[in-house]
Design a protein around this motif. Structure first.
Motif, PDB file in Angstrom:
ATOM      1  N   ALA A  92       1.280  -1.047   0.801  1.00 27.82           N
ATOM      2  CA  ALA A  92      -0.013   0.344  -0.264  1.00 27.82           C
ATOM      3  C   ALA A  92       0.819   1.311   0.033  1.00 27.82           C
ATOM      4  O   ALA A  92       0.314   2.496  -0.860  1.00 27.82           O
ATOM      5  N   MET A  93       1.595   1.652   1.009  1.00 25.22           N
ATOM      6  CA  MET A  93       2.603   2.545   0.802  1.00 25.22           C
ATOM      7  C   MET A  93       3.652   2.599  -0.866  1.00 25.22           C
ATOM      8  O   MET A  93       3.552   3.397  -1.166  1.00 25.22           O
ATOM      9  N   ALA A  94       4.203   1.503  -1.086  1.00 30.14           N
ATOM     10  CA  ALA A  94       4.578   1.708  -2.115  1.00 30.14           C
ATOM     11  C   ALA A  94       3.773   2.215  -3.437  1.00 30.14           C
ATOM     12  O   ALA A  94       3.749   3.085  -4.160  1.00 30.14           O
ATOM     13  N   ALA A  95       2.297   1.186  -3.603  1.00 35.02           N
ATOM     14  CA  ALA A  95       1.876   2.122  -4.394  1.00 35.02           C
ATOM     15  C   ALA A  95       1.207   3.651  -4.547  1.00 35.02           C
ATOM     16  O   ALA A  95       1.421   4.475  -5.107  1.00 35.02           O
ATOM     17  N   SER A  96       0.735   3.961  -3.141  1.00 32.81           N
ATOM     18  CA  SER A  96       0.422   5.390  -2.739  1.00 32.81           C
ATOM     19  C   SER A  96       1.775   6.164  -2.994  1.00 32.81           C
ATOM     20  O   SER A  96       1.533   7.776  -3.611  1.00 32.81           O
ATOM     21  N   GLN A 119       3.936   9.862  -6.529  1.00 31.93           N
ATOM     22  CA  GLN A 119       5.251  10.713  -7.492  1.00 31.93           C
ATOM     23  C   GLN A 119       4.544  11.125  -8.623  1.00 31.93           C
ATOM     24  O   GLN A 119       4.927  12.062 -10.139  1.00 31.93           O
ATOM     25  N   VAL A 120       3.533  10.000  -9.347  1.00 32.89           N
ATOM     26  CA  VAL A 120       3.657  10.810 -10.895  1.00 32.89           C
ATOM     27  C   VAL A 120       2.541  11.800 -11.382  1.00 32.89           C
ATOM     28  O   VAL A 120       2.717  12.257 -12.185  1.00 32.89           O
ATOM     29  N   VAL A 121       1.432  12.265  -9.805  1.00 30.51           N
ATOM     30  CA  VAL A 121       0.802  13.179  -9.112  1.00 30.51           C
ATOM     31  C   VAL A 121       1.650  14.272  -9.352  1.00 30.51           C
ATOM     32  O   VAL A 121       1.050  15.735 -10.474  1.00 30.51           O
ATOM     33  N   TYR A 122       2.241  14.280  -8.612  1.00 29.51           N
ATOM     34  CA  TYR A 122       3.278  15.255  -8.296  1.00 29.51           C
ATOM     35  C   TYR A 122       3.867  15.907  -9.334  1.00 29.51           C
ATOM     36  O   TYR A 122       4.227  17.049  -9.777  1.00 29.51           O
ATOM     37  N   GLN A 123       4.903  15.170  -9.992  1.00 33.41           N
ATOM     38  CA  GLN A 123       5.216  15.577 -11.285  1.00 33.41           C
ATOM     39  C   GLN A 123       4.977  16.474 -12.610  1.00 33.41           C
ATOM     40  O   GLN A 123       5.129  16.917 -13.027  1.00 33.41           O
ATOM     41  N   THR A 124       3.571  15.756 -12.842  1.00 37.06           N
ATOM     42  CA  THR A 124       2.680  16.039 -13.644  1.00 37.06           C
ATOM     43  C   THR A 124       2.270  17.849 -13.185  1.00 37.06           C
ATOM     44  O   THR A 124       1.836  18.064 -14.355  1.00 37.06           O
ATOM     45  N   VAL A 125       1.774  18.035 -11.899  1.00 34.79           N
ATOM     46  CA  VAL A 125       1.568  18.616 -11.593  1.00 34.79           C
ATOM     47  C   VAL A 125       3.018  19.863 -11.845  1.00 34.79           C
ATOM     48  O   VAL A 125       2.521  21.086 -12.408  1.00 34.79           O
ATOM     49  N   VAL A 126       3.721  19.864 -11.210  1.00 34.58           N
ATOM     50  CA  VAL A 126       4.827  20.165 -10.605  1.00 34.58           C
ATOM     51  C   VAL A 126       5.861  20.739 -12.669  1.00 34.58           C
ATOM     52  O   VAL A 126       5.218  21.776 -12.907  1.00 34.58           O
ATOM     53  N   CYS A 127       5.452  19.885 -13.523  1.00 31.19           N
ATOM     54  CA  CYS A 127       6.255  19.667 -14.642  1.00 31.19           C
ATOM     55  C   CYS A 127       4.725  20.520 -15.596  1.00 31.19           C
ATOM     56  O   CYS A 127       5.312  22.245 -16.447  1.00 31.19           O
ATOM     57  N   TRP A 128       3.675  20.649 -15.288  1.00 28.55           N
ATOM     58  CA  TRP A 128       2.045  22.090 -15.911  1.00 28.55           C
ATOM     59  C   TRP A 128       2.604  23.001 -14.692  1.00 28.55           C
ATOM     60  O   TRP A 128       2.529  24.051 -16.179  1.00 28.55           O
ATOM     61  N   LYS A 129       2.775  23.105 -13.486  1.00 26.24           N
ATOM     62  CA  LYS A 129       3.176  24.667 -13.050  1.00 26.24           C
ATOM     63  C   LYS A 129       3.984  25.347 -14.034  1.00 26.24           C
ATOM     64  O   LYS A 129       4.292  26.586 -14.172  1.00 26.24           O
ATOM     65  N   LEU A 130       5.277  24.864 -14.214  1.00 26.96           N
ATOM     66  CA  LEU A 130       6.429  25.164 -14.393  1.00 26.96           C
ATOM     67  C   LEU A 130       6.692  25.395 -16.092  1.00 26.96           C
ATOM     68  O   LEU A 130       8.403  25.179 -16.451  1.00 26.96           O
TER      69      LEU A 130
END
Length: 181
Positions: free
Chosen positions: A83-87, A92-103
């Protein structure tokens, strides 16, 4: 840490903690990706968007807690690790998508900068596994045997990673990057 979980757990925590080894192995694989969210969080704060970091953290927690509760109830300690690994992976996928979009940076641009270390880590892990040095119990349980297992695995892994990185850098045409510095 994932590769060395068995000897490290025995050295640091003792034989009564061997049930935690699978959890350390699973979490060790995905925890290396967390560095991206740390850098992303710092970048978001630097550009005046800490609210986005907070929202992403809240989203991660809202996914992680129920997932850990359910999977722990079904599969105990291994379920908690899964569960920890999946979450963490989702986070990380969501975070990188949002950060890349914002930057205004494409995911492809980001991956073009980190693909060699990712491949280097995969080759190192596969090489150590094939040599019987990763995700296995060490030959002995004495402190000296456990220390030797850690030293041998770390040195061999470092060599495999370095050779792989230099080879990939050369195959890529020696591009300007962190390797040149």
């Amino acid at each position: 840490l994932s590769l060395l979980a068995h000897p490290v757990v025995l050295l640091c925590l003792g034989s009564r903690w061997t049930d935690t080894i699978p959890m350390v192995q699973v979490l060790g694989v995905v925890s290396g990706m967390i560095v991206f969210s740390y850098v992303g969080s710092t970048l978001l704060s630097a550009i005046g968007s800490p609210n986005i970091s907070f929202a992403l953290l809240a989203l991660a927690v809202s996914i992680r807690i129920p997932l850990v509760i359910v999977m722990t109830a079904w599969w105990e300690l291994v379920g908690a690790a899964g569960a920890m690994a999946a979450s963490l992976l989702i986070d990380q996928v969501v975070y990188q998508t949002v950060v890349c979009w914002k930057l205004r940076v494409s995911i492809g641009s980001l991956l073009s900068r980190v693909w060699r270390p990712i491949v280097g880590c995969a080759v190192m892990a596969g090489g150590l596994y094939e040599l019987g040095l990763a995700w296995t119990a060490p030959a002995g349980t004495s402190v000296l045997a456990l220390l030797w297992a850690c030293i041998l695995t770390a040195a061999t892994g470092g060599l495999i990673f370095t050779v792989t990185m230099v080879a990939l850098w050369g195959l890529s045409g020696w591009p300007d990057g962190a390797e040149r510095r």
